[in-house]
Design a protein around this motif. Sequence first.
Motif, PDB file in Angstrom:
ATOM      1  N   TRP A  34       0.854  -1.178   0.000  1.00  0.00           N
ATOM      2  CA  TRP A  34       0.000   0.000   0.000  1.00  0.00           C
ATOM      3  C   TRP A  34       0.894   1.233   0.000  1.00  0.00           C
ATOM      4  O   TRP A  34       1.800   1.344   0.831  1.00  0.00           O
ATOM      5  CB  TRP A  34      -0.919   0.058   1.217  1.00  0.00           C
ATOM      6  N   TYR A  35       0.627   2.150  -0.966  1.00  0.00           N
ATOM      7  CA  TYR A  35       1.294   3.437  -1.028  1.00  0.00           C
ATOM      8  C   TYR A  35       0.248   4.528  -0.875  1.00  0.00           C
ATOM      9  O   TYR A  35      -0.888   4.385  -1.335  1.00  0.00           O
ATOM     10  CB  TYR A  35       2.002   3.636  -2.373  1.00  0.00           C
ATOM     11  N   LYS A  36       0.645   5.627  -0.260  1.00  0.00           N
ATOM     12  CA  LYS A  36      -0.220   6.802  -0.136  1.00  0.00           C
ATOM     13  C   LYS A  36       0.370   7.916  -0.997  1.00  0.00           C
ATOM     14  O   LYS A  36       1.576   8.196  -0.914  1.00  0.00           O
ATOM     15  CB  LYS A  36      -0.281   7.262   1.329  1.00  0.00           C
ATOM     16  N   GLN A  37      -0.474   8.520  -1.832  1.00  0.00           N
ATOM     17  CA  GLN A  37      -0.028   9.652  -2.640  1.00  0.00           C
ATOM     18  C   GLN A  37      -0.795  10.889  -2.199  1.00  0.00           C
ATOM     19  O   GLN A  37      -2.012  10.955  -2.347  1.00  0.00           O
ATOM     20  CB  GLN A  37      -0.244   9.401  -4.131  1.00  0.00           C
ATOM     21  N   ILE A  45       5.446   4.766   0.869  1.00  0.00           N
ATOM     22  CA  ILE A  45       5.071   3.400   1.196  1.00  0.00           C
ATOM     23  C   ILE A  45       4.486   3.354   2.607  1.00  0.00           C
ATOM     24  O   ILE A  45       4.958   4.046   3.514  1.00  0.00           O
ATOM     25  CB  ILE A  45       6.259   2.433   1.065  1.00  0.00           C
ATOM     26  N   MET A  46       3.429   2.560   2.751  1.00  0.00           N
ATOM     27  CA  MET A  46       2.814   2.389   4.063  1.00  0.00           C
ATOM     28  C   MET A  46       3.095   0.981   4.593  1.00  0.00           C
ATOM     29  O   MET A  46       3.605   0.810   5.690  1.00  0.00           O
ATOM     30  CB  MET A  46       1.310   2.606   3.956  1.00  0.00           C
ATOM     31  N   PHE A  47       2.713  -0.006   3.821  1.00  0.00           N
ATOM     32  CA  PHE A  47       2.838  -1.396   4.247  1.00  0.00           C
ATOM     33  C   PHE A  47       3.263  -2.264   3.068  1.00  0.00           C
ATOM     34  O   PHE A  47       3.021  -1.934   1.919  1.00  0.00           O
ATOM     35  CB  PHE A  47       1.498  -1.946   4.762  1.00  0.00           C
ATOM     36  N   ASN A  57       6.341  -2.021   7.619  1.00  0.00           N
ATOM     37  CA  ASN A  57       5.325  -1.259   8.344  1.00  0.00           C
ATOM     38  C   ASN A  57       5.958   0.084   8.664  1.00  0.00           C
ATOM     39  O   ASN A  57       6.672   0.212   9.647  1.00  0.00           O
ATOM     40  CB  ASN A  57       4.914  -2.016   9.611  1.00  0.00           C
ATOM     41  N   GLU A  58       5.729   1.054   7.772  1.00  0.00           N
ATOM     42  CA  GLU A  58       6.327   2.365   7.958  1.00  0.00           C
ATOM     43  C   GLU A  58       5.624   3.088   9.105  1.00  0.00           C
ATOM     44  O   GLU A  58       4.684   2.571   9.701  1.00  0.00           O
ATOM     45  CB  GLU A  58       6.235   3.173   6.668  1.00  0.00           C
TER      46      GLU A  58
END
Lengths: 114, 112
Positions: A34-37, A45-47, A57-58
Amino acid sequence: DTAVSQTPKYLVTQMGNDKSIKCEQNLGHDTMYWYKQDSKKFLKIMFSYNNKELIINETVPNRFSPKSPDKAHLNLHINSLELGDSAVYFCASSQPRSGANVLTFGAGSRLTVL
Amino acid sequence: QQQVKQSPQSLIVQKGGISIINCAYENTAFDYFPWYQQFPGKGPALLIAIRPDVSEKKEGRFTISFNKSAKQFSLHIMDSQPGDSATYFCAAYQGGSEKLVFGKGTKLTVNP
């Protein structure tokens, strides 16, 4: 025949609500992300899961909880949504190997928190 | 801590011109450097990639130049076309980490 598909494409919700985003890949890859933009287009990157095991696990608030029921699926559940959670969330998959890691991204899920 | 620094943030080029986007990194353990292209409303997609044992890689109008000693790499788009208008991300990967680190992106606009 979409390689990485995520649903829903759009989410509009109120602060404090809980929401989930689902992701599925049919590429046979072992690793999913999973990335958040954010609004400035920065991809963070998130997970990451490898064959259902959490490997990255950022620094993400624990209101975000990923879940991988099998290696082809990775879901993201968000509790108590906040305004700052508004972003586009991208699911991706890859088959990392020595010297290369090619990510295939989904089309994104745009979350708007009001 | 930004591991991959990308510039410029935005770039406007005339059709037929050359677009150049630059990236720099600190971690010498990175061993794979891809570029991703993202159109509005779509996810990023791999455009071209290079490993540090090669100084240049060309695919059609797209070329990556890699300078290992300077820890820099760049994307050159020759004969830029309006259809190239997109956001471009450089990235870096360290084998075994499973993590692909992205630069902050460059919004390219190619005017007709």
